[in-house]
Write a protein that holds these residues in place. Structure first.
Motif, PDB file in Angstrom:
ATOM      1  N   ILE A  44       6.376  -5.772  12.590  1.00  0.00           N
ATOM      2  CA  ILE A  44       7.335  -4.881  11.932  1.00  0.00           C
ATOM      3  C   ILE A  44       6.653  -4.025  10.865  1.00  0.00           C
ATOM      4  CG2 ILE A  44       9.370  -4.815  10.438  1.00  0.00           C
ATOM      5  CD1 ILE A  44      10.272  -7.401  11.987  1.00  0.00           C
ATOM      6  N   THR A  45       5.906  -4.679   9.982  1.00  0.00           N
ATOM      7  CA  THR A  45       5.301  -3.919   8.878  1.00  0.00           C
ATOM      8  C   THR A  45       4.217  -2.975   9.356  1.00  0.00           C
ATOM      9  OG1 THR A  45       3.716  -5.678   8.316  1.00  0.00           O
ATOM     10  CG2 THR A  45       5.849  -5.696   7.150  1.00  0.00           C
ATOM     11  N   SER A  46       3.442  -3.396  10.345  1.00  0.00           N
ATOM     12  CA  SER A  46       2.372  -2.515  10.831  1.00  0.00           C
ATOM     13  C   SER A  46       2.941  -1.315  11.570  1.00  0.00           C
ATOM     14  CB  SER A  46       1.395  -3.272  11.722  1.00  0.00           C
ATOM     15  OG  SER A  46       2.023  -3.700  12.919  1.00  0.00           O
ATOM     16  N   ALA A  47       3.958  -1.527  12.388  1.00  0.00           N
ATOM     17  CA  ALA A  47       4.543  -0.407  13.138  1.00  0.00           C
ATOM     18  C   ALA A  47       5.170   0.606  12.185  1.00  0.00           C
ATOM     19  CB  ALA A  47       5.581  -0.916  14.137  1.00  0.00           C
ATOM     20  N   TYR A  48       5.927   0.116  11.203  1.00  0.00           N
ATOM     21  CA  TYR A  48       6.537   1.045  10.250  1.00  0.00           C
ATOM     22  C   TYR A  48       5.467   1.799   9.461  1.00  0.00           C
ATOM     23  CZ  TYR A  48       8.572   3.043   6.162  1.00  0.00           C
ATOM     24  OH  TYR A  48       8.890   3.932   5.181  1.00  0.00           O
ATOM     25  N   ALA A  49       4.529   1.055   8.891  1.00  0.00           N
ATOM     26  CA  ALA A  49       3.510   1.692   8.056  1.00  0.00           C
ATOM     27  C   ALA A  49       2.603   2.598   8.887  1.00  0.00           C
ATOM     28  CB  ALA A  49       2.687   0.632   7.326  1.00  0.00           C
ATOM     29  N   GLY A  50       2.295   2.195  10.107  1.00  0.00           N
ATOM     30  CA  GLY A  50       1.474   3.035  10.975  1.00  0.00           C
ATOM     31  C   GLY A  50       2.151   4.353  11.280  1.00  0.00           C
ATOM     32  N   ALA A  51       3.463   4.304  11.488  1.00  0.00           N
ATOM     33  CA  ALA A  51       4.225   5.538  11.705  1.00  0.00           C
ATOM     34  C   ALA A  51       4.293   6.355  10.420  1.00  0.00           C
ATOM     35  CB  ALA A  51       5.636   5.196  12.188  1.00  0.00           C
ATOM     36  N   ALA A  52       4.458   5.674   9.302  1.00  0.00           N
ATOM     37  CA  ALA A  52       4.613   6.360   8.016  1.00  0.00           C
ATOM     38  C   ALA A  52       3.371   7.159   7.626  1.00  0.00           C
ATOM     39  CB  ALA A  52       4.947   5.354   6.923  1.00  0.00           C
ATOM     40  N   ALA A  54       0.831  -1.205   0.000  1.00  0.00           N
ATOM     41  CA  ALA A  54       0.000   0.000   0.000  1.00  0.00           C
ATOM     42  C   ALA A  54       0.865   1.253   0.000  1.00  0.00           C
ATOM     43  CB  ALA A  54      -0.936  -0.006   1.203  1.00  0.00           C
ATOM     44  N   LEU A  55       1.936   1.254   0.806  1.00  0.00           N
ATOM     45  CA  LEU A  55       2.859   2.389   0.805  1.00  0.00           C
ATOM     46  C   LEU A  55       3.543   2.532  -0.551  1.00  0.00           C
ATOM     47  CD1 LEU A  55       4.527   2.137   4.318  1.00  0.00           C
ATOM     48  CD2 LEU A  55       2.791   3.769   3.561  1.00  0.00           C
ATOM     49  N   ALA A  56       3.880   1.415  -1.174  1.00  0.00           N
ATOM     50  CA  ALA A  56       4.518   1.457  -2.496  1.00  0.00           C
ATOM     51  C   ALA A  56       3.568   2.065  -3.528  1.00  0.00           C
ATOM     52  CB  ALA A  56       4.947   0.052  -2.924  1.00  0.00           C
ATOM     53  N   ALA A  57       2.294   1.651  -3.478  1.00  0.00           N
ATOM     54  CA  ALA A  57       1.312   2.208  -4.412  1.00  0.00           C
ATOM     55  C   ALA A  57       1.163   3.706  -4.190  1.00  0.00           C
ATOM     56  CB  ALA A  57      -0.031   1.499  -4.246  1.00  0.00           C
ATOM     57  N   ALA A  58       1.102   4.117  -2.940  1.00  0.00           N
ATOM     58  CA  ALA A  58       0.990   5.545  -2.631  1.00  0.00           C
ATOM     59  C   ALA A  58       2.242   6.292  -3.066  1.00  0.00           C
ATOM     60  CB  ALA A  58       0.746   5.737  -1.135  1.00  0.00           C
ATOM     61  N   GLY A  59       3.402   5.698  -2.846  1.00  0.00           N
ATOM     62  CA  GLY A  59       4.660   6.332  -3.247  1.00  0.00           C
ATOM     63  C   GLY A  59       4.763   6.529  -4.742  1.00  0.00           C
ATOM     64  N   ARG A  60       4.321   5.567  -5.498  1.00  0.00           N
ATOM     65  CA  ARG A  60       4.370   5.661  -6.957  1.00  0.00           C
ATOM     66  C   ARG A  60       3.397   6.721  -7.474  1.00  0.00           C
ATOM     67  NH1 ARG A  60       8.123   5.146  -9.440  1.00  0.00           N
ATOM     68  NH2 ARG A  60       7.138   4.396 -11.312  1.00  0.00           N
ATOM     69  N   ARG A  61       2.345   7.004  -6.708  1.00  0.00           N
ATOM     70  CA  ARG A  61       1.372   8.036  -7.098  1.00  0.00           C
ATOM     71  C   ARG A  61       1.714   9.391  -6.499  1.00  0.00           C
ATOM     72  NH1 ARG A  61      -2.497   4.156  -5.215  1.00  0.00           N
ATOM     73  NH2 ARG A  61      -3.059   5.692  -3.640  1.00  0.00           N
ATOM     74  N   GLY A  62       2.849   9.482  -5.795  1.00  0.00           N
ATOM     75  CA  GLY A  62       3.256  10.743  -5.184  1.00  0.00           C
ATOM     76  C   GLY A  62       2.413  11.135  -3.989  1.00  0.00           C
ATOM     77  N   MET A  63       1.885  10.156  -3.283  1.00  0.00           N
ATOM     78  CA  MET A  63       0.984  10.435  -2.172  1.00  0.00           C
ATOM     79  C   MET A  63       1.616  10.188  -0.803  1.00  0.00           C
ATOM     80  SD  MET A  63      -2.526   8.886  -3.765  1.00  0.00           S
ATOM     81  CE  MET A  63      -3.611   9.666  -2.597  1.00  0.00           C
ATOM     82  N   LEU A  64       2.940  10.150  -0.733  1.00  0.00           N
ATOM     83  CA  LEU A  64       3.621   9.976   0.548  1.00  0.00           C
ATOM     84  C   LEU A  64       4.290  11.271   0.966  1.00  0.00           C
ATOM     85  CD1 LEU A  64       5.409   6.509   0.157  1.00  0.00           C
ATOM     86  CD2 LEU A  64       3.299   7.013   1.379  1.00  0.00           C
TER      87      LEU A  64
END
Length: 154
Positions: A80-88, A21-31
């Motif tokens: 690991i993935t939830s903590a990182y993505a939740g912070a992101a 999900a973060l990758a999809a958002a990053g590719r769309r410039g939404m991060l």
């Protein structure tokens, strides 16, 4: 903090979906540019790898030999993935809280989701329930990665 909660909800069911999900958002410039490792998720190779790993996890889930999501390694990945993505996806200055919300949500819902899935599989089978779960989890993960959901701008 809605986005952190949603990403934790997705991670509780599929551990790699938050990264996809973060990758999809990053590719769309939404991060957010100041998000830790944001540049990685904008890289086509990294983004593609995250999506491929998530797809592999979803495909593997339909196999009879798939381990339960509540085994220690599964819970570790979700942590690991939830903590990182939740912070992101949390607002600036609230990243620690976002990580904690996502982590707690992921661990709690992994057990709840496991019990619901086991019950559903008795009636509908592993494959059908897995596809329904995948659709819900993917939609939740993508919604969590979209800053417009919480009225934020990038």
């Amino acid at each position: 903090m809605l986005r952190s909660y949603l990403i934790g909800l997705a991670a509780g069911q599929r551990g790699i979906v938050p990264l996809a999900a973060l990758a999809a958002a990053g590719r769309r410039g939404m991060l957010d540019e100041d998000m830790p490792l944001a540049k990685l998720f904008k890289n086509p190779l990294i983004a593609g790898g995250a999506v491929a790993l998530s797809a592999a996890e979803m495909a593997g889930d339909k196999q009879k030999t798939a381990p339960d999501r509540i085994v220690p390694i599964g819970l570790a990945v979700r942590s690991i993935t939830s903590a990182y993505a939740g912070a992101a996806v949390a607002p600036k200055g609230q990243r620690v809280t976002g990580a904690a919300i996502a982590l707690g949500t992921a661990l709690a819902t992994s057990w709840i989701g496991w019990k619901l899935r086991v019950t559903a599989m008795e009636r509908y089978g592993q494959t059908a329930t897995g596809f329904v779960e995948d659709a819900l989890v993917l939609a939740t993960g993508l919604a969590a990665a979209d800053p417009t959901l919480a009225g934020q701008t990038v």
